[in-house]
Design an enzyme around this catalytic site. Structure first.
Site, short mmCIF file in Angstrom:
data_model
loop_
_atom_site.label_atom_id
_atom_site.label_comp_id
_atom_site.label_asym_id
_atom_site.label_seq_id
_atom_site.Cartn_x
_atom_site.Cartn_y
_atom_site.Cartn_z
N GLU A 439 -34.57 -115.48 -12.87
CA GLU A 439 -33.29 -116.21 -12.73
C GLU A 439 -33.01 -117.07 -13.95
OE1 GLU A 439 -31.02 -115.62 -10.86
OE2 GLU A 439 -32.17 -114.30 -9.56
C1 LIG Z 1 -41.63 -110.68 -10.71
C2 LIG Z 1 -40.27 -110.56 -11.29
C3 LIG Z 1 -39.17 -110.42 -10.47
C4 LIG Z 1 -37.89 -110.26 -11.01
N1 LIG Z 1 -36.82 -110.01 -10.19
C5 LIG Z 1 -35.65 -109.61 -10.76
C6 LIG Z 1 -34.58 -109.10 -9.94
O1 LIG Z 1 -34.68 -109.07 -8.72
N2 LIG Z 1 -33.46 -108.64 -10.56
C7 LIG Z 1 -33.33 -108.65 -11.92
O2 LIG Z 1 -32.30 -108.21 -12.41
N3 LIG Z 1 -34.30 -109.16 -12.70
C8 LIG Z 1 -35.46 -109.63 -12.17
N4 LIG Z 1 -36.47 -110.09 -12.96
C9 LIG Z 1 -36.25 -110.18 -14.41
C10 LIG Z 1 -36.17 -111.61 -14.91
O3 LIG Z 1 -35.00 -112.23 -14.46
C11 LIG Z 1 -36.29 -111.56 -16.44
O4 LIG Z 1 -37.63 -111.20 -16.73
C12 LIG Z 1 -35.95 -112.88 -17.09
O5 LIG Z 1 -34.57 -113.13 -16.97
C13 LIG Z 1 -36.31 -112.91 -18.58
O6 LIG Z 1 -35.90 -111.76 -19.23
P1 LIG Z 1 -36.96 -110.96 -20.13
O7 LIG Z 1 -38.19 -110.79 -19.33
O8 LIG Z 1 -36.31 -109.75 -20.67
O9 LIG Z 1 -37.29 -111.95 -21.31
P2 LIG Z 1 -36.50 -112.07 -22.69
O10 LIG Z 1 -35.05 -112.16 -22.43
O11 LIG Z 1 -36.96 -111.01 -23.61
O12 LIG Z 1 -37.01 -113.48 -23.21
C14 LIG Z 1 -38.30 -113.67 -23.85
C15 LIG Z 1 -38.44 -115.14 -24.25
O13 LIG Z 1 -37.42 -115.49 -25.18
C16 LIG Z 1 -36.71 -116.62 -24.73
N5 LIG Z 1 -35.30 -116.50 -25.14
C17 LIG Z 1 -34.51 -115.41 -25.07
N6 LIG Z 1 -33.29 -115.71 -25.54
C18 LIG Z 1 -33.31 -116.99 -25.90
C19 LIG Z 1 -32.35 -117.90 -26.45
N7 LIG Z 1 -31.10 -117.51 -26.71
N8 LIG Z 1 -32.73 -119.16 -26.68
C20 LIG Z 1 -33.97 -119.56 -26.39
N9 LIG Z 1 -34.92 -118.77 -25.88
C21 LIG Z 1 -34.59 -117.51 -25.65
C22 LIG Z 1 -36.86 -116.63 -23.21
O14 LIG Z 1 -36.71 -117.93 -22.68
C23 LIG Z 1 -38.28 -116.11 -23.07
O15 LIG Z 1 -39.19 -117.17 -23.20
C24 LIG Z 1 -37.73 -110.30 -12.43
C25 LIG Z 1 -38.84 -110.50 -13.25
C26 LIG Z 1 -40.10 -110.59 -12.71
C27 LIG Z 1 -41.28 -110.72 -13.65
#
Ligand SMILES: Cc1cc2nc3c(=O)[nH]c(=O)nc-3n(C[C@H](O)[C@H](O)[C@H](O)COP(=O)(O)OP(=O)(O)OC[C@H]3O[C@@H](n4cnc5c(N)ncnc54)[C@H](O)[C@@H]3O)c2cc1C
Length: 601
Positions: A439
């Site tokens: 989220e």
């Molecule tokens: C157990 C689990 C359940 C989940 N459930 C759902 C679900 O039901 N539906 C769904 O759609 N998704 C779901 N997710 C996905 C989750 O919402 C994403 O993993 C999360 O939003 C982060 O995206 P990412 O993993 O691609 O990280 P990335 O977007 O690749 O981010 C990597 C890092 O970079 C940082 N970062 C990225 N952009 C910026 C910026 N502009 N400024 C500063 N920092 C930045 C982030 O804070 C993070 O620390 C789930 C994930 C998990 C692990």
């Protein structure tokens, strides 16, 4: 095995004594439904369900996890039966629209129930939790036909929902999504693409699963302006509205992960799946925000729930475990050693959890009132919406960071036993870790708070909140017993505005200054916000004691925790203010070569 007792006395304290829920309900159009009898029944029955049905499944669900077999997911033993009981109890319909089978109770009551569910079994709670968000999106943006077909089944509980945003190459930046939606002659869409990390994407608890999916139309504009939202059911409803043909959406696998093992985290493959658009094309992200805002508060509640259960179990252990003598001499001379609760450092860890749990509860229940006011419309709705917008990232990120700290402190109270699975404390730490990520990570919430919610509206929402704090501090200025709380709160409340201005000025020269300050700023905001609710709690406790309450231990405990909060946790604001003042130079000075100098990867 860990235990859980719903903290009904404290829930009542927050609802009746700090936030005056009876007066709040009296002003809502559906407030009459929330009679004292109904509230009492929800609290009692909700507590029973959490304590007796969900708590015993928490550790076994963690050990067993979900099983994947050729596209099907089996949830841990007992999960399905617990869900059946939940549906039979009418819980999914509690706060939903009566036009589609709901009971129409205020949203805030659902949030109170949710706290108990999150404490007792976070993994299980995510199955109905995801449905709740999907129901919100349909309620606000679905057509009448979509509501009749999907919403009513989800309200009944026989179908559950998901939110499908994330793809392998994009999580935070949803503008990058590649899932495609091709218009079909019959008005439906053919959806193709891969979504990952989809919570409750596949399971065995309901008859059908309604996926809300973000996808792009062929002629969509680039980026987040070109995202549309679709309903993609696992089984397409037949002419009678019952699960019909199997749709082209399959669970490809489930993740093996750090925590929440009882909740399925699914790779979902959409292969020419039949989908139905919600609302207008290319407006999907804004519709999804309805769901995400509710879900963000929901994740804050997860942080609170885990804080509470970690506190309860570490308190019981600290009263029981005998190690060493108090530095001031034996406190339990009849025993071979003193219980560890006599040691100041153990008390620090216990009080940290207690302060975050009870302060967090007041903050969340306050946002619950704002949600009720926004749903009710009326003249207060705009102010309530502004305040809710401001507090949502604080609730999501601050209370989950506090939850992670608290579960760690809870584990630490157990010494080495905390590291051992059977005590259950390490599960709370593992389960809480995800709350800082999904989220929107803490970093993303912080950007939302400082950028979108504060700087972009020239601090208007912030001023609405700091004005409230200021009024309270002014009214209590002469309250000598509470000076140690009120004076630092008033000072930090003023400083909050000053810090915001300073960041805003720096950001005019360099936008990176916002990102550099944002997480420290969010944490600063969290400590001040919780400080306000702790100061209010202290005032209520002071008045109750002055009036000669029969519950001295309860109210004195409140005052003591408030004093602890202001002497040991609130001063963190000073360190945060100092790091914010340093700006972003030290973060941005290093170049890529310097980062990697000395090793090659
Ligand atoms: C157990 C689990 C359940 C989940 N459930 C759902 C679900 O039901 N539906 C769904 O759609 N998704 C779901 N997710 C996905 C989750 O919402 C994403 O993993 C999360 O939003 C982060 O995206 P990412 O993993 O691609 O990280 P990335 O977007 O690749 O981010 C990597 C890092 O970079 C940082 N970062 C990225 N952009 C910026 C910026 N502009 N400024 C500063 N920092 C930045 C982030 O804070 C993070 O620390 C789930 C994930 C998990 C692990």
């Amino acid at each position: 095995m860990p235990t859980y007792k719903a903290p009904l006395r404290d829930i009542r304290f927050v609802m009746d004594e700090i936030l005056d829920f009876p007066a709040h309900y009296a002003q809502l159009p559906n407030g009459e439904e929330a009679s004292p009898e109904i509230i009492g029944a929800i609290l009692e029955e909700g507590a029973k369900f959490a304590e007796e049905v969900l708590t015993p499944l928490n550790q076994s669900g963690d050990t067993e996890g979900c099983q994947y077999n050729d596209g099907e997911v089996t949830t841990p033993k007992g999960f399905k039966e617990a869900y059946k009981q939940f549906v039979e109890g009418g819980w999914p319909s509690m706060t939903q629209d009566p036009n589609y089978g709901g009971q129409g109770l205020p949203q805030s009551l659902g949030m109170v129930l949710n706290e108990m569910i999150c404490s007792s079994n976070l993994s299980w709670g995510m199955y109905p939790g995801l449905s709740h968000g999907a129901m919100d999106a349909l309620q606000h943006h679905g057509t009448e036909e979509q509501k009749q077909t999907y919403l009513s089944k989800m309200i009944e509980g026989s179908w559950t929902g998901t939110m499908c945003l994330t793809e392998p190459h994009c999580g935070t930046d949803l503008g990058l999504i590649r899932t495609k939606a091709e218009p079909q002659a019959d008005g439906s869409f053919s959806i193709s693409g891969t979504k990952i990390f989809i919570s409750a994407g596949e399971h065995d608890m309901s008859d059908n699963i309604v996926h809300l999916v973000l996808a792009k139309l062929p002629d969509a504009p680039e980026g987040s302006k070109g995202i549309s939202l679709f309903i993609v059911p696992k089984f397409t409803p037949d002419a009678n509205g019952e699960p019909g043909e199997r749709n082209g959406v399959q669970c490809g696998s489930i993740e093996h992960k750090m925590g929440i093992h009882g909740n399925s985290t699914c790779v979902m493959n959409f292969d020419d799946a039949k989908g139905y658009i919600i609302g207008e094309p290319n407006k999907g992200l804004s519709y999804m925000f309805v769901m995400m805002n509710a879900a963000r508060i929901g994740v804050g509640i997860q942080g609170l729930g885990l804080t509470e259960v970690a506190y309860q179990n570490s308190l019981a252990y600290a009263r029981d475990r005998l190690q060493m003598r108090s530095l001031n001499g034996p406190q339990a001379p009849e025993k071979p050693a003193d219980p560890i609760i006599v040691h100041p450092d153990v008390r620090r860890m216990l009080l940290t959890q207690k302060a975050f749990a009870e302060g967090g509860r007041a903050l969340i229940y306050y946002t619950a009132q704002l949600i009720d006011q926004v749903s009710a419309g009326g003249e207060d709705a705009k102010d309530a919406d502004d305040l809710l917008g401001l507090l949502t990232p604080i609730v999501k990120a601050f209370l989950t960071e506090a939850g992670f700290e608290s579960t760690n402190q809870g584990l630490q109270c157990f010494g080495g036993h905390g590291f051992i699975h059977e005590w259950g404390m390490e599960q709370f730490v593992r389960d809480s870790r995800i709350t800082l990520l999904y989220e929107g990570t803490t970093g993303i919430q912080a950007l939302d708070l400082l950028g979108r919610k504060i700087l972009m509206n020239q601090g208007e929402s912030l001023r609405k909140f700091t004005k409230q704090v200021h009024k309270f501090c002014q009214a209590e200025e002469g309250n000598e017993e509470l000076t140690a709380l009120i004076a630092p709160l008033a000072k930090a409340n003023k400083e909050w505005g000053d810090i915001t201005m300073q960041i805003g000025m720096k950001a005019m020269q360099n936008r990176d200054e916002v990102g550099a300050a944002s997480v420290d700023y969010l944490m600063y905001s969290g400590y001040v916000t919780l400080g306000y609710f702790w100061a209010k709690a202290a005032k209520v406790a002071q008045d109750a004691l002055a009036a000669g309450t029969t519950e001295e231990a309860f109210y004195k405990g409140k005052l003591a925790t408030a004093q602890f909060y202001f002497s040991k946790l609130f001063p963190r604001t000073q360190a945060l203010a100092a790091t914010i003042a340093q700006g972003g130079d030290s973060l941005m000075a290093m170049d890529d070569e310097q980062f990697g100098a000395g090793f090659e990867i």
